[in-house]
Design an enzyme around this catalytic site. Structure first.
Site, PDB file in Angstrom:
ATOM      1  N   GLU A 139       0.821  -1.211   0.000  1.00 25.88           N
ATOM      2  CA  GLU A 139       0.000   0.000   0.000  1.00 25.88           C
ATOM      3  C   GLU A 139       0.855   1.260   0.000  1.00 25.88           C
ATOM      4  O   GLU A 139       0.323   2.359   0.113  1.00 25.88           O
ATOM      5  CB  GLU A 139      -0.933   0.010   1.216  1.00 25.88           C
ATOM      6  CG  GLU A 139      -2.090  -0.964   1.108  1.00 25.88           C
ATOM      7  CD  GLU A 139      -3.056  -0.876   2.272  1.00 25.88           C
ATOM      8  OE1 GLU A 139      -4.192  -1.341   2.119  1.00 25.88           O
ATOM      9  OE2 GLU A 139      -2.683  -0.351   3.351  1.00 25.88           O
ATOM     10  N   ALA A 244      -9.453  -7.214   9.427  1.00 24.83           N
ATOM     11  CA  ALA A 244      -8.027  -7.218   9.777  1.00 24.83           C
ATOM     12  C   ALA A 244      -7.468  -8.612  10.021  1.00 24.83           C
ATOM     13  O   ALA A 244      -6.363  -8.751  10.539  1.00 24.83           O
ATOM     14  CB  ALA A 244      -7.802  -6.353  11.016  1.00 24.83           C
ATOM     15  N   ALA A 245      -8.206  -9.642   9.620  1.00 25.39           N
ATOM     16  CA  ALA A 245      -7.753 -11.007   9.899  1.00 25.39           C
ATOM     17  C   ALA A 245      -6.401 -11.303   9.259  1.00 25.39           C
ATOM     18  O   ALA A 245      -5.512 -11.896   9.886  1.00 25.39           O
ATOM     19  CB  ALA A 245      -8.797 -12.014   9.414  1.00 25.39           C
ATOM     20  N   GLY A 246      -6.243 -10.875   8.004  1.00 20.00           N
ATOM     21  CA  GLY A 246      -4.973 -11.120   7.330  1.00 20.00           C
ATOM     22  C   GLY A 246      -3.816 -10.390   7.980  1.00 20.00           C
ATOM     23  O   GLY A 246      -2.697 -10.898   8.033  1.00 20.00           O
ATOM     24  N   ASP A 247      -4.077  -9.178   8.489  1.00 20.37           N
ATOM     25  CA  ASP A 247      -3.028  -8.411   9.153  1.00 20.37           C
ATOM     26  C   ASP A 247      -2.653  -9.039  10.496  1.00 20.37           C
ATOM     27  O   ASP A 247      -1.472  -9.091  10.868  1.00 20.37           O
ATOM     28  CB  ASP A 247      -3.475  -6.966   9.360  1.00 20.37           C
ATOM     29  CG  ASP A 247      -3.692  -6.240   8.045  1.00 20.37           C
ATOM     30  OD1 ASP A 247      -3.029  -6.601   7.058  1.00 20.37           O
ATOM     31  OD2 ASP A 247      -4.526  -5.321   8.010  1.00 20.37           O
TER      32      ASP A 247
END
Length: 302
Positions: A139, A244-247
């Site tokens: 990003e 935000a699961a991936g983070d």
């Protein structure tokens, strides 16, 4: 001793609307609730790593607006070292997030100050080189991602690239990556091949020595050039918000690898972090503490 984790990435203010269903093009949907909270993949993963037990430094840029003040404060409150965060005149990054009652989401990101995070300083490169693990996402400008990965490789730091969101990669960037973390869409963007095809994982391993493929509610898959290809199941929990699961997963994975865990076990622990996260609404507000991750990991309920 806590592993030293450097996260080079974005910081955004997340504007989260919850609704019965995601709106279709041209449709207005009456929502259930609204939450405003600091986010951004870089900031989220830095907070996730700090809460998971890493001695974490964040490198990135925030705006001179009120959102920037809040973003810096949230990082610092989580125990992240913010001493090198840049302040850029103008707007901070913003993400507009819509979440339905099944926990699925759609996200629009306006980069703002994140676009100005270019030209790594000698000090920033030294911090990366002194770390145990460097974690990057996509990003921020890709030339900055590449420069950070080069600094990590030059210093002997383990380098992780979470190739999200999917973007064109500069030539040679993946040569600096020790561990690639991608979902199925991002994997296909890199290789042009469906990852479930036997050639899919081989195509990724031709580019990087280790890959973690995240599979949402199905867990994750780890493969490396030594011939390991292991599916690590997800933990069964009630899903409220997957934002935000991936983070949470990636930040915890960086800490676990920095602690010296075998990567298959590190992925399982990271799965526990992701499962703990999806039970709450929001991004940085939902990221779990280490004791929460440990309890779910120890339960064996995957």
């Amino acid at each position: 001793m806590a592993p030293r984790v450097v996260v080079a990435g974005s910081a955004n203010m997340d504007l989260v609307g919850l609704a019965p269903a995601l709106p279709r093009p041209g449709e207005t949907v009456l929502g259930d609730d609204f939450v405003m909270a600091p986010g951004g993949k870089g900031s989220n993963q830095a907070i996730a790593a700090a809460r998971a037990g890493g001695a974490t430094t964040f490198l990135g840029a925030i705006g001179s607006d009120a959102f920037g003040v809040t973003l810096g404060a949230r990082l610092a409150a989580a125990g992240v070292d913010t001493g090198r965060v840049r302040t850029s005149y103008g707007a901070s990054g913003v993400a507009v997030i819509m979440v339905d009652r099944a926990g699925e989401n759609s996200i629009l990101v306006s980069p703002g100050a994140n676009r100005t995070f270019t030209g790594l300083t000698t000090d920033e490169q030294s911090v990366i080189a002194a770390a145990d693990v460097l974690l990057c996402q996509q990003e921020i400008p890709m030339e900055t991602v590449h420069a950070a990965l080069r600094a990590g490789r030059a210093g002997g730091t383990r380098t992780i690239l979470n190739a999200a969101p999917a973007r064109d990669l500069p030539a040679g960037l993946l040569d600096e990556v020790d561990l690639l973390v991608v979902n199925e869409i991002e994997a296909r963007a890199i290789t042009g091949t469906e990852v479930h095809d036997p050639a899919g994982m081989a195509a990724l391993l031709a580019l990087v020595p280790r890959v973690v493929l995240t599979l949402s509610g199905s867990g994750a898959r780890f493969a490396d050039r030594d011939g390991r290809d292991v599916h690590v199941p997800a933990f069964a929990v009630e899903v409220t918000d997957t934002t935000a699961a991936g983070d949470a997963f990636t930040g915890a994975l960086a800490v676990a690898w920095g602690e010296g865990r075998d990567l298959v076990d590190a992925v399982r622990w990271a799965n526990a972090a992701g499962a703990a996260c999806v039970q709450r609404v929001g991004a940085s507000t939902a990221l779990p503490e280490r004791d929460e991750i440990d309890r779910l990991y120890a339960s064996g309920a995957s």
